[in-house]
Scaffold this motif. Sequence first.
Motif, mmCIF file in Angstrom:
data_model
loop_
_atom_site.group_PDB
_atom_site.id
_atom_site.type_symbol
_atom_site.label_atom_id
_atom_site.label_comp_id
_atom_site.label_asym_id
_atom_site.label_seq_id
_atom_site.Cartn_x
_atom_site.Cartn_y
_atom_site.Cartn_z
ATOM 1 N N MET A 1 0.964 -1.198 -0.121
ATOM 2 C CA MET A 1 0.019 -0.079 0.052
ATOM 3 C C MET A 1 0.844 1.235 0.025
ATOM 4 O O MET A 1 2.221 1.272 0.172
ATOM 5 C CB MET A 1 -0.989 0.128 1.214
ATOM 6 N N TRP A 2 0.030 2.376 -0.355
ATOM 7 C CA TRP A 2 1.053 3.725 -0.152
ATOM 8 C C TRP A 2 1.095 3.818 1.339
ATOM 9 O O TRP A 2 0.402 3.495 2.159
ATOM 10 C CB TRP A 2 0.136 4.880 -0.746
ATOM 11 N N ALA A 3 2.319 4.689 1.497
ATOM 12 C CA ALA A 3 2.465 4.730 3.061
ATOM 13 C C ALA A 3 1.228 5.834 3.445
ATOM 14 O O ALA A 3 0.884 6.890 2.546
ATOM 15 C CB ALA A 3 3.717 5.477 3.183
ATOM 16 N N TYR A 4 0.723 5.447 4.545
ATOM 17 C CA TYR A 4 -0.383 6.315 5.084
ATOM 18 C C TYR A 4 -1.720 6.299 4.561
ATOM 19 O O TYR A 4 -1.952 6.175 3.357
ATOM 20 C CB TYR A 4 0.102 7.876 4.929
ATOM 21 N N PHE A 5 -2.779 6.151 5.390
ATOM 22 C CA PHE A 5 -3.775 6.854 5.310
ATOM 23 C C PHE A 5 -4.617 6.910 6.845
ATOM 24 O O PHE A 5 -4.416 5.844 7.284
ATOM 25 C CB PHE A 5 -4.690 6.936 4.187
ATOM 26 N N VAL A 6 -4.987 7.981 6.903
ATOM 27 C CA VAL A 6 -5.786 8.017 8.553
ATOM 28 C C VAL A 6 -6.758 7.041 8.722
ATOM 29 O O VAL A 6 -7.818 6.885 7.605
ATOM 30 C CB VAL A 6 -6.275 9.372 8.820
ATOM 31 N N CYS A 7 -6.701 6.231 9.954
ATOM 32 C CA CYS A 7 -7.917 5.340 9.900
ATOM 33 C C CYS A 7 -8.483 4.743 8.604
ATOM 34 O O CYS A 7 -9.455 5.050 8.504
ATOM 35 C CB CYS A 7 -9.018 5.630 10.920
ATOM 36 N N PHE A 151 4.976 -5.119 8.811
ATOM 37 C CA PHE A 151 5.538 -4.464 10.120
ATOM 38 C C PHE A 151 5.998 -3.151 9.836
ATOM 39 O O PHE A 151 5.476 -2.136 10.257
ATOM 40 C CB PHE A 151 6.688 -5.245 10.513
ATOM 41 N N PHE A 152 6.461 -2.779 8.830
ATOM 42 C CA PHE A 152 7.269 -1.565 8.557
ATOM 43 C C PHE A 152 5.711 -0.577 8.344
ATOM 44 O O PHE A 152 6.034 0.908 8.279
ATOM 45 C CB PHE A 152 8.137 -1.582 7.316
ATOM 46 N N GLN A 153 4.731 -1.171 7.459
ATOM 47 C CA GLN A 153 3.765 -0.055 6.986
ATOM 48 C C GLN A 153 3.141 0.471 8.212
ATOM 49 O O GLN A 153 2.971 1.576 8.153
ATOM 50 C CB GLN A 153 2.663 -0.932 6.117
ATOM 51 N N ASN A 154 2.919 -0.200 9.292
ATOM 52 C CA ASN A 154 1.991 0.389 10.582
ATOM 53 C C ASN A 154 3.269 1.626 11.180
ATOM 54 O O ASN A 154 2.721 2.588 11.383
ATOM 55 C CB ASN A 154 1.825 -0.571 11.479
ATOM 56 N N VAL A 155 4.525 1.262 11.155
ATOM 57 C CA VAL A 155 5.479 2.238 11.667
ATOM 58 C C VAL A 155 5.507 3.312 10.661
ATOM 59 O O VAL A 155 5.615 4.669 11.006
ATOM 60 C CB VAL A 155 6.843 1.363 11.588
ATOM 61 N N SER A 156 5.630 3.199 9.422
ATOM 62 C CA SER A 156 5.729 4.356 8.490
ATOM 63 C C SER A 156 4.329 5.277 8.330
ATOM 64 O O SER A 156 4.348 6.430 8.638
ATOM 65 C CB SER A 156 5.871 3.758 7.065
ATOM 66 N N ASP A 157 3.328 4.478 8.542
ATOM 67 C CA ASP A 157 1.857 5.324 8.553
ATOM 68 C C ASP A 157 2.001 6.161 9.766
ATOM 69 O O ASP A 157 1.495 7.318 9.778
ATOM 70 C CB ASP A 157 0.688 4.159 8.589
#
Length: 316
Positions: A1-7, A151-157
């Motif tokens: 996924m792209w880095a980020y999106f709120v909730c 793992f990293f997706q959550n950290v980066s978001d």
Amino acid sequence: MWAYFVCLTLLCSPTAHGSYGNDLIGLQDWQSKILDSIESTITHYLNENDEVINANLMLGVSIMKGQLMSCVNKPARSRKSFELMKRWYAINKVTNKLYEKFYRTNITEPKITKKILDPELWTSSKEIIHSTHHLPINEADMDSSVVEDLFFQNVSDTCILELLTSCRPSAKCIRSELEDNFLGYALTHQVLYIHILKKMNCIKSSVHIILDGFTQDKCNTMFNEAMYIVGDSNVFNDYKDLFIEQIAVCGMENMVDFIRPEWLLVLMSLQNQQGCFQSGDDNQSCDLHLAGVSLAALGVYWKFVCFKNNKIINKG
């Protein structure tokens, strides 16, 4: 996924240093076709229900628009260039309508959302950068990256949200976003984080040149990944989304080695007659995330052809 999106299958040899102009000769006639492809996708989603439009798509739209804004052709000297500029403005108009459509039904965290979807955030400089290529990627490397990505997706978001809300990067986020030894989407997330960190001036400008070095190193690795992915049809089927995201993210950072006519053909082959991008063989399947990264990549390609047409000096 792209880095980020709120909730929130083609294999080619590495581009030789200094061949930016020669590589783009084959793309000179593609400027109008790229705009056709962008307009087709935007129009497709304008005709969809409001609920279909999501943040993944709109982030790609925003990067695409930022890339188009990064280079505007010189004043028209011919009928052809005049027509291209008319198309540019027409696409800008329909893109704005898509933003309006998105915001009608997506009002959660509007201030944060509008920050990350601001096309100005996704503009580029005019300095062209060449990659330096390292060790090739293999299948075992790609398989291990899948585990790291989750793992990293959550950290980066979380770290990108930190920038968007306070513009005060924590030491923990700086360490994780600059860390080496990642592959796959983790790398694209890291480059997106560094891009936002710089564009929002959340860190001293004197550090920007150091961050540029991290970006180039990460895009060097991504180039090797991209070469591996596109060189094997079976691997490409599994990682086409990542391949296009790599073009979009590193192309946004002006890494010219990602700008290849044959890679543009691969990208455009995924678009169906309705204008959406297909993740599978089903002509009716439309993938919003794939559409988002594809629009971003198309914007990147248009920018580079525009640079070439405007005879912008290669500083790389």
